[in-house]
Design an enzyme around this catalytic site. Structure first.
Site, short mmCIF file in Angstrom:
data_model
loop_
_atom_site.label_atom_id
_atom_site.label_comp_id
_atom_site.label_asym_id
_atom_site.label_seq_id
_atom_site.Cartn_x
_atom_site.Cartn_y
_atom_site.Cartn_z
CG PHE A 16 43.78 26.74 0.24
CD1 PHE A 16 43.89 25.35 0.15
CD2 PHE A 16 42.59 27.34 -0.14
CE1 PHE A 16 42.84 24.59 -0.32
CE2 PHE A 16 41.53 26.59 -0.61
CZ PHE A 16 41.65 25.19 -0.69
CG ASP A 17 50.86 26.78 3.60
OD1 ASP A 17 51.47 27.85 3.77
OD2 ASP A 17 51.41 25.74 3.20
#
Length: 246
Positions: A16-17
């Site tokens: 994930f960002d």
């Protein structure tokens, strides 16, 4: 929405960002910059604030790739306020840089991550410093299996060095690139480089229905997408539907 012929169940790891995908960074950074913008003597619309932030942030990330994110943000605040004709003290700029830990999570994030943690290993690849990230991680509701920051790596996305670092670290843990799905909002910082490095990607389009590119800026061309959803909750719903269909 599935863009290509892939299935969510094909993957073992979701990377994930953090900011823009899990943390509502546009709300957080606008709230932190708004008191400075108010000194301009004219109304500066929210989208204009986000646009100038995006322009200066990527310039500063390229100029000082080894800078801690909190310190980099202080320089961004200095440059943006200068454009507005506003005098901001260095302490005020530093305070903006330190505000990251206070930026809110999107409402759907804690429940969605708890569900996804039952089906995947979860990791973070973020353009941030470790101290700032610590405050954001408290809002997630789970502990990630791995966290990779710009401070760890010494450069900022969209530099492919960040993705190579993450892929090498995950490979040492037994996960190949084909088992990883990168989940992010930014087309510039995440999906473009994911295409370049051959990493499957899922766009969480948090700005759906809004004009402009917001705080991440616009890509030169639209990246290819394996999946696209308007929220993390929609990703979870698609995963549940896929499992129900067998």
């Amino acid at each position: 929405m599935r863009e290509d012929r892939m299935h969510l169940g094909e993957f073992k790891v979701l990377t994930f960002d953090m900011y823009g995908t899990l943390i509502d960074w546009e709300t957080g950074l606008h709230a932190a910059l708004a008191p400075l913008a108010a000194r301009a003597g004219r109304e500066i619309p929210r989208e204009a604030v986000l646009d100038r932030f995006a322009a200066w942030e990527i310039v500063q990330q390229r100029t000082t790739p080894a800078a801690r994110y909190a310190d980099l943000l202080a320089v961004v605040a200095k440059r943006v306020t200068e454009e507005w004709g506003v005098h901001a003290s260095w302490e005020e700029c530093l305070a903006f840089g330190r505000s990251v830990k206070h930026w809110p999570a999107f409402d759907d994030v804690p429940a969605a991550l708890r569900y996804l943690a039952d089906h995947y290993r979860l990791a973070v690849l973020s353009n941030v410093d470790n101290e700032s990230l610590t405050g954001s991680l408290r809002r997630m509701g789970i502990a990630f299996d791995a966290v990779y920051t710009a401070e760890d790596i010494g450069s900022y996305k969209p530099d492919l060095r960040n993705f190579r670092y993450m892929l090498a670290a995950l490979e040492r843990r037994g996960f190949g690139a084909g088992e990883i799905l990168h989940v992010a909002q930014s087309l510039v910082h995440d999906h473009g480089p994911a295409n370049e490095i051959g990493l499957a990607n899922c766009w969480i389009d948090r700005r759906h229905g809004q004009d402009g590119a917001g705080a991440t800026g616009a890509p030169a061309e639209m990246p290819r997408l394996a999946f696209r959803f308007d929220s993390l909750a929609a990703l979870v719903a698609a995963h549940k539907a896929e499992r129900a269909a067998g």
